[in-house]
Design a protein around this motif. Structure first.
Motif, PDB file in Angstrom:
ATOM      1  N   GLY A 138      38.796  39.320  41.479  1.00  0.00           N
ATOM      2  CA  GLY A 138      39.323  40.441  42.167  1.00  0.00           C
ATOM      3  C   GLY A 138      40.053  39.626  43.373  1.00  0.00           C
ATOM      4  O   GLY A 138      40.450  38.568  43.196  1.00  0.00           O
TER       5      GLY A 138
ATOM      6  N   ALA B 167      35.354  42.486  42.444  1.00  0.00           N
ATOM      7  CA  ALA B 167      34.738  41.990  41.208  1.00  0.00           C
ATOM      8  C   ALA B 167      33.738  42.771  40.604  1.00  0.00           C
ATOM      9  O   ALA B 167      33.594  43.007  39.567  1.00  0.00           O
ATOM     10  CB  ALA B 167      35.069  40.402  41.151  1.00  0.00           C
TER      11      ALA B 167
ATOM     12  N   ARG C  44      39.818  43.773  46.406  1.00  0.00           N
ATOM     13  CA  ARG C  44      39.658  44.277  45.121  1.00  0.00           C
ATOM     14  C   ARG C  44      38.501  43.601  44.539  1.00  0.00           C
ATOM     15  O   ARG C  44      38.312  42.630  44.463  1.00  0.00           O
ATOM     16  CB  ARG C  44      40.867  43.847  44.211  1.00  0.00           C
TER      17      ARG C  44
ATOM     18  N   GLU D 260      34.552  46.182  39.443  1.00  0.00           N
ATOM     19  CA  GLU D 260      35.140  46.120  38.033  1.00  0.00           C
ATOM     20  C   GLU D 260      34.008  45.639  37.073  1.00  0.00           C
ATOM     21  O   GLU D 260      33.930  46.485  36.097  1.00  0.00           O
ATOM     22  CB  GLU D 260      36.163  44.941  38.192  1.00  0.00           C
TER      23      GLU D 260
ATOM     24  N   THR E 194      39.703  44.727  28.370  1.00  0.00           N
ATOM     25  CA  THR E 194      40.718  44.671  29.395  1.00  0.00           C
ATOM     26  C   THR E 194      40.177  45.107  30.677  1.00  0.00           C
ATOM     27  O   THR E 194      39.142  45.950  30.694  1.00  0.00           O
ATOM     28  CB  THR E 194      42.211  44.981  29.207  1.00  0.00           C
ATOM     29  N   ALA E 195      40.947  44.953  31.920  1.00  0.00           N
ATOM     30  CA  ALA E 195      40.420  45.520  33.018  1.00  0.00           C
ATOM     31  C   ALA E 195      40.635  47.124  33.335  1.00  0.00           C
ATOM     32  O   ALA E 195      41.578  47.562  32.829  1.00  0.00           O
ATOM     33  CB  ALA E 195      40.918  44.631  34.355  1.00  0.00           C
TER      34      ALA E 195
ATOM     35  N   VAL F 207      42.666  43.366  39.080  1.00  0.00           N
ATOM     36  CA  VAL F 207      41.505  42.445  39.047  1.00  0.00           C
ATOM     37  C   VAL F 207      41.783  41.941  37.635  1.00  0.00           C
ATOM     38  O   VAL F 207      42.124  42.471  36.498  1.00  0.00           O
ATOM     39  CB  VAL F 207      40.092  43.380  38.853  1.00  0.00           C
ATOM     40  N   LYS F 208      41.497  40.382  37.519  1.00  0.00           N
ATOM     41  CA  LYS F 208      41.649  39.773  36.269  1.00  0.00           C
ATOM     42  C   LYS F 208      40.288  39.695  35.323  1.00  0.00           C
ATOM     43  O   LYS F 208      39.153  39.212  35.932  1.00  0.00           O
ATOM     44  CB  LYS F 208      42.075  38.365  36.646  1.00  0.00           C
ATOM     45  N   VAL F 209      40.256  39.951  34.174  1.00  0.00           N
ATOM     46  CA  VAL F 209      38.936  40.096  33.363  1.00  0.00           C
ATOM     47  C   VAL F 209      39.315  39.052  32.162  1.00  0.00           C
ATOM     48  O   VAL F 209      40.033  39.041  31.589  1.00  0.00           O
ATOM     49  CB  VAL F 209      38.699  41.525  32.858  1.00  0.00           C
TER      50      VAL F 209
ATOM     51  N   CYS G  73      35.129  38.298  35.916  1.00  0.00           N
ATOM     52  CA  CYS G  73      35.913  39.201  36.903  1.00  0.00           C
ATOM     53  C   CYS G  73      36.639  38.481  38.034  1.00  0.00           C
ATOM     54  O   CYS G  73      35.603  38.032  38.689  1.00  0.00           O
ATOM     55  CB  CYS G  73      35.561  40.480  37.122  1.00  0.00           C
TER      56      CYS G  73
ATOM     57  N   GLN H 297      32.567  47.468  33.562  1.00  0.00           N
ATOM     58  CA  GLN H 297      32.499  46.694  32.233  1.00  0.00           C
ATOM     59  C   GLN H 297      31.152  46.663  31.764  1.00  0.00           C
ATOM     60  O   GLN H 297      30.893  46.978  30.367  1.00  0.00           O
ATOM     61  CB  GLN H 297      32.921  45.414  32.567  1.00  0.00           C
TER      62      GLN H 297
ATOM     63  N   ASP I 183      40.892  48.037  36.410  1.00  0.00           N
ATOM     64  CA  ASP I 183      41.677  47.916  37.552  1.00  0.00           C
ATOM     65  C   ASP I 183      42.786  46.788  37.495  1.00  0.00           C
ATOM     66  O   ASP I 183      42.406  45.513  37.349  1.00  0.00           O
ATOM     67  CB  ASP I 183      40.805  47.554  39.089  1.00  0.00           C
TER      68      ASP I 183
END
Length: 384
Positions: free
Chosen positions: A200, A215, A213, A218, A281-282, A287-289, A198, A222, A284
């Protein structure tokens, strides 16, 4: 497959002699991640196999892992035969033998790092071959012994060679330890491994918290979603075993990563769970997952060929004087997963009986040495 000789024709099996041999191997500590240590163990096995006339091939390790050793009986030519699959690495770090788990016999229990998983079983197979040589016997099929250096971490460098070697043989015998009082293994769950990351947005945790944000926040969501994939009714388990993240207590964390272990009983569930996890997938959108991974070891399913091989082994055990049972399915993976998945009849768990694999009380049972060695010998003598 038929039993073509009787127990009375077997060479004498000496449990004390087996114990001394296992001690030699156990006292060479060989944790997977220490290639030099594993190769000291390979040196020992290579020397002992050479002394009894085996044809040897040693493939240098790569990517920081130890060497792969194969040893083949001088009889039987190049035709398909029996592949005996063992690993020489353990999970125990150097120093365990001295400080935590010294080699020690206490009545029926014999302790030592890797003694149960699986130096005891690996030595039993070598010992059975040595008895054939001592008595000037040859087996109907050639036997190839393969010793891998990194099974405990998923066999990343040896998997392809294991599969290729299996396809050149009629049967595979795996010297992983026995289960539940001496049962052998005829099916195993598949192993799936994933890594999730993750990313953020970092920010000062006090002055500008609203700009960050997290991580870790998030990832917490997950993780809960992943853990909910465990379903004991279907046999699926999901475990988030490792987590790292953050840079400081006063910083909204930009990065967090986890490593995930899943066990699944069937190929269909392996595909389904792989697609599910890779599709996460995220929560948020800021945030990149990223998820990577997949099947580490395919499910090992008891098919007709495996059932027939087990029935043969069960008859041999009765001839020796004990009842052999199989574990219907176990959650632990082994290199037998690879060989069963490519369609070669595979029997696993043919090593020593005991308990406590990977622990500070790992132990084998001395009483299992003689009958298990006899069973291995009789498999060598009777498989056709």
């Amino acid at each position: 497959m038929t039993v073509n000789s009787t127990a009375s024709n077997q060479p004498k099996i000496d449990a004390e002699e087996i114990l001394e041999g296992i001690r030699r191997w156990v006292e060479i500590e060989s944790p997977s991640h220490d290639a030099a240590a594993v190769n000291r163990m390979v040196d020992q096995v290579e020397s002992e196999m050479k002394a009894i006339g085996a044809k040897l091939e040693r493939v240098p390790g790569r990517d920081g892992w130890g060497d792969i050793l194969t040893a083949r009986t001088p009889w039987g030519g190049d035709g398909p035969g029996i592949l005996v699959l063992s690993h020489l690495d353990t999970v125990h770090p150097i120093g365990t033998l001295k400080d935590i788990l010294p080699f020690k016999k206490d009545e029926d229990k014999v302790f030592g790092p890797g003694i149960y998983d699986m130096k005891g079983g690996a030595y039993l197979a070598y010992y059975a071959y040595r008895h054939l040589v001592r008595t000037a016997k040859e087996t109907p099929l050639p036997i190839t012994f393969m010793f891998v250096p990194e099974e405990e971490v998923g066999s990343p460098t040896s998997q392809k060679m294991i599969e290729q070697m299996a396809l050149k043989n009629k049967y595979v015998l795996v010297t992983e330890p026995a289960r539940d009082g001496g049962k052998i293994v005829t099916s195993r769950k598949g192993v799936l491994r994933f890594e999730m990351q993750c990313e953020g947005r970092p920010a000062h945790a006090g002055a500008q918290h609203q700009d960050g944000r997290s991580a870790i926040k998030e990832m917490a969501k997950q993780i809960l979603r992943l853990e909910e994939l465990t379903n004991y009714e279907t046999g699926v388990t999901c475990n988030v075993g490792l987590i790292t993240g953050g840079t400081g207590i006063n910083v909204v964390p930009q990065h967090c990563s986890i490593e995930i272990d899943m066990r699944v009983p069937t190929p269909e569930l392996a595909e389904e769970m792989t697609a599910t996890v890779l599709g996460f997938t995220a929560f948020d959108p800021d945030v990149k997952v990223t998820v990577s991974g997949g099947i580490n070891r395919p499910p090992y399913v008891k098919d007709e060929g495996i059932a027939k091989l087990f029935d043969h082994a069960k008859d041999l055990a009765a001839e020796i004087g004990f009842e052999l049972q199989d574990v219907k399915i176990t959650g632990g993976g082994s290199d037998g997963n690879f060989t069963a998945a490519v369609g070669v009849p595979t029997l696993d768990g043919l090593g020593v009986d005991g308990r406590g694999a990977h622990t500070d009380y790992e132990q084998m049972y001395y009483s299992s040495l003689e009958p298990r060695a006899k069973l291995m010998l009789r498999l060598f003598e009777t498989l056709q």
